[in-house]
Design a protein around this motif. Structure first.
Motif, PDB file in Angstrom:
ATOM      1  N   UNK A   1       0.872  -1.175   0.000  1.00 28.76           N
ATOM      2  CA  UNK A   1       0.000   0.000   0.000  1.00 28.76           C
ATOM      3  C   UNK A   1       0.908   1.224   0.000  1.00 28.76           C
ATOM      4  N   UNK A   2       0.682   2.132  -0.940  1.00 34.64           N
ATOM      5  CA  UNK A   2       1.517   3.322  -1.070  1.00 34.64           C
ATOM      6  C   UNK A   2       0.630   4.563  -1.075  1.00 34.64           C
ATOM      7  N   UNK A   3       1.019   5.556  -0.283  1.00 38.42           N
ATOM      8  CA  UNK A   3       0.203   6.760  -0.116  1.00 38.42           C
ATOM      9  C   UNK A   3       1.009   8.005  -0.469  1.00 38.42           C
ATOM     10  N   UNK A   4       0.290   9.042  -0.922  1.00 39.69           N
ATOM     11  CA  UNK A   4       0.937  10.310  -1.234  1.00 39.69           C
ATOM     12  C   UNK A   4       2.035  10.150  -2.270  1.00 39.69           C
ATOM     13  N   UNK A   5       3.196  10.780  -2.051  1.00 40.92           N
ATOM     14  CA  UNK A   5       4.291  10.688  -3.021  1.00 40.92           C
ATOM     15  C   UNK A   5       4.761   9.258  -3.275  1.00 40.92           C
ATOM     16  N   UNK A   6       4.583   8.378  -2.293  1.00 37.59           N
ATOM     17  CA  UNK A   6       5.013   6.990  -2.487  1.00 37.59           C
ATOM     18  C   UNK A   6       4.097   6.266  -3.483  1.00 37.59           C
ATOM     19  N   UNK A   7       2.870   6.737  -3.616  1.00 33.12           N
ATOM     20  CA  UNK A   7       1.994   6.224  -4.668  1.00 33.12           C
ATOM     21  C   UNK A   7       2.328   6.897  -6.000  1.00 33.12           C
ATOM     22  N   UNK A   8       2.654   8.178  -5.959  1.00 26.45           N
ATOM     23  CA  UNK A   8       2.961   8.913  -7.188  1.00 26.45           C
ATOM     24  C   UNK A   8       4.167   8.333  -7.923  1.00 26.45           C
ATOM     25  N   UNK A   9       5.102   7.746  -7.171  1.00 22.95           N
ATOM     26  CA  UNK A   9       6.296   7.173  -7.807  1.00 22.95           C
ATOM     27  C   UNK A   9       5.953   5.977  -8.682  1.00 22.95           C
ATOM     28  N   UNK A  10       4.779   5.362  -8.455  1.00 21.63           N
ATOM     29  CA  UNK A  10       4.377   4.169  -9.207  1.00 21.63           C
ATOM     30  C   UNK A  10       3.656   4.516 -10.503  1.00 21.63           C
ATOM     31  N   UNK A  11       3.301   5.782 -10.666  1.00 23.06           N
ATOM     32  CA  UNK A  11       2.662   6.208 -11.904  1.00 23.06           C
ATOM     33  C   UNK A  11       3.728   6.724 -12.859  1.00 23.06           C
ATOM     34  N   UNK A  12       3.383   6.789 -14.129  1.00 26.60           N
ATOM     35  CA  UNK A  12       4.360   7.179 -15.124  1.00 26.60           C
ATOM     36  C   UNK A  12       3.713   8.068 -16.178  1.00 26.60           C
ATOM     37  N   UNK A  13       4.529   8.914 -16.798  1.00 21.15           N
ATOM     38  CA  UNK A  13       4.040   9.757 -17.886  1.00 21.15           C
ATOM     39  C   UNK A  13       3.837   8.950 -19.161  1.00 21.15           C
ATOM     40  N   UNK A  14       4.374   7.733 -19.187  1.00 20.55           N
ATOM     41  CA  UNK A  14       4.180   6.844 -20.335  1.00 20.55           C
ATOM     42  C   UNK A  14       3.551   5.541 -19.863  1.00 20.55           C
ATOM     43  N   UNK A  15       2.788   4.918 -20.719  1.00 17.71           N
ATOM     44  CA  UNK A  15       2.098   3.683 -20.359  1.00 17.71           C
ATOM     45  C   UNK A  15       3.024   2.497 -20.592  1.00 17.71           C
ATOM     46  N   UNK A  16       3.969   2.327 -19.674  1.00 15.65           N
ATOM     47  CA  UNK A  16       4.965   1.275 -19.803  1.00 15.65           C
ATOM     48  C   UNK A  16       4.607   0.097 -18.906  1.00 15.65           C
ATOM     49  N   UNK A  17       5.186  -1.085 -19.136  1.00 16.13           N
ATOM     50  CA  UNK A  17       4.923  -2.240 -18.266  1.00 16.13           C
ATOM     51  C   UNK A  17       5.274  -1.929 -16.815  1.00 16.13           C
ATOM     52  N   UNK A  18       4.351  -2.222 -15.918  1.00 16.79           N
ATOM     53  CA  UNK A  18       4.585  -1.969 -14.500  1.00 16.79           C
ATOM     54  C   UNK A  18       4.039  -0.649 -14.005  1.00 16.79           C
ATOM     55  N   UNK A  19       3.765   0.288 -14.903  1.00 17.00           N
ATOM     56  CA  UNK A  19       3.207   1.576 -14.493  1.00 17.00           C
ATOM     57  C   UNK A  19       1.727   1.417 -14.165  1.00 17.00           C
ATOM     58  N   UNK A  20       1.327   1.938 -13.015  1.00 13.32           N
ATOM     59  CA  UNK A  20      -0.054   1.784 -12.561  1.00 13.32           C
ATOM     60  C   UNK A  20      -0.817   3.078 -12.814  1.00 13.32           C
ATOM     61  N   UNK A  21      -1.029   3.400 -14.088  1.00  9.75           N
ATOM     62  CA  UNK A  21      -1.653   4.662 -14.469  1.00  9.75           C
ATOM     63  C   UNK A  21      -3.176   4.625 -14.370  1.00  9.75           C
ATOM     64  N   UNK A  22      -3.771   3.466 -14.598  1.00  5.88           N
ATOM     65  CA  UNK A  22      -5.225   3.350 -14.480  1.00  5.88           C
ATOM     66  C   UNK A  22      -5.615   3.235 -13.011  1.00  5.88           C
ATOM     67  N   UNK A  23      -6.897   3.451 -12.709  1.00  7.70           N
ATOM     68  CA  UNK A  23      -7.362   3.370 -11.327  1.00  7.70           C
ATOM     69  C   UNK A  23      -7.378   1.946 -10.789  1.00  7.70           C
TER      70      UNK A  23
END
Length: 344
Positions: A261-283
């Protein structure tokens, strides 16, 4: 007469020279002089964000070995400080709530959050701070009340600090640095108090005796044949990272599943400006070896809850989804988060 005057001047200057030489030696060698030099160095080192007392515990007031590297990275709103205190790397920044990881070749602040591996799941730092330690990495987050951003202090250490006594000192350094950073970036926020005692390394326990973040995850059927142990974080509504690890004994006691479970900036680090493998951009999402969910949390970016199977696991979709649901629902409730989005 002139010669006598020169001799008198020379004789008068000798005591002054001795005083200056003695003062220089005292400044270089005495504990008081050492403290003054250290304070002078801290005035500009890492933009003056490193606290005297909490850093001196690790540096012994050394300005060369103790404060060996000072760097200001990035530009504008994406800038941050990266500096070393003894053998630890500190990164300090004001991170906007809508910032995400660009996944570029450039070194970013979000890349530093829990950047080195530890066998101990993240534990709440305590003392009223939004922070954690896993005995190797330590982080403190201060959400700003006057702007959509948070002060973040991330400290990456090594195995020499992986004990309860050292971890507490590192936590105190992170908290004191965050205090100074909040003033530096005009962030109105709420501080915690003294860091309490920190627990030692987490040990493997029965998968049926969960009392922390693994509680509620059912180990039945196929999974019960090879999941032999768990490691878990203590439950808390203040830690920006929580984890549950499920593993097997086998030849090397490998990890099979990791829930985070990641909150705040620690969750933001898991998102990416590109839709690459491993990036959790969707909800929410589901893949062959991982699944994730998100939730809306007060005053910060959406939290991310995830489960991934290691190379030693044989993941089933049903287990991934059900385990993630049990883990995420309890964690979201602890942190006051709503609108939990789960994969179907």
């Amino acid at each position: 007469m002139t010669i006598l005057k020169h001799r008198a001047t020379l004789v008068g200057a000798v005591p002054l020279i001795l005083v200056l030489v003695g003062g220089y030696i005292w400044y270089q060698m005495s504990d008081t002089g050492k403290g003054w030099r250290y304070k002078d160095r801290l005035a500009t080192y890492c933009d003056g964000l490193i606290p005297y007392d909490e850093s001196a515990v690790f540096t012994s007031l050394s300005t060369e070995v103790g404060l060996p590297h000072d760097e200001h990275r990035g530009f504008g709103d994406d800038s941050f400080n990266s500096c070393r205190v003894a053998d630890m790397r500190l990164t300090i920044a004001l991170i906007a709530d809508d910032a995400i990881n660009s996944r570029s070749d450039e070194f970013e602040m979000l890349d530093t959050l829990r950047s080195s591996a530890s066998d101990t799941p993240p534990m709440p730092l305590g003392g009223g701070w939004q922070g954690y330690t896993d005995l190797r990495n330590t982080g403190v987050v201060l959400p700003c009340n006057n702007k959509p951003a948070s002060i973040v202090v991330s400290i990456a250490g090594d195995e020499s600090h992986e004990n309860a006594r050292e971890a507490r000192k590192v936590g105190e350094l992170a908290a004191a640095t965050a205090r100074k950073a909040s003033a530096h970036w005009s962030c109105k926020t709420k501080f915690g108090g003294r860091i309490p005692s920190v627990s030692g390394p987490t040990v493997e326990d029965s998968p049926y005796s969960a009392t922390g973040t693994c509680k509620g995850i059912r180990i039945t059927g196929y999974e019960s044949m090879y999941i032999d142990w768990l490691k878990e974080s203590n439950t808390s509504g203040t830690s920006p990272l929580e984890m549950c690890v499920l593993g097997e004994f086998g030849a090397r006691s490998e990890r099979l599943y990791v829930l985070e479970a990641a909150f705040g900036p620690y969750a933001q680090r898991l998102r990416s400006t590109i839709d690459e493998p491993g990036a959790m951009n969707a909800n929410a999402g589901l893949r062959l070896d991982m699944a994730w969910a998100t939730a809306a949390c007060p005053g910060s970016a959406r939290a991310i809850f995830s489960i991934y199977a290691t190379e030693y696991a044989d993941p089933r979709k049903t287990f991934l989804v059900k385990s993630l649901r049990a883990f995420a629902e309890r964690s979201a409730t602890r942190h006051g988060c709503t609108d939990l989005r789960l994969p179907s």
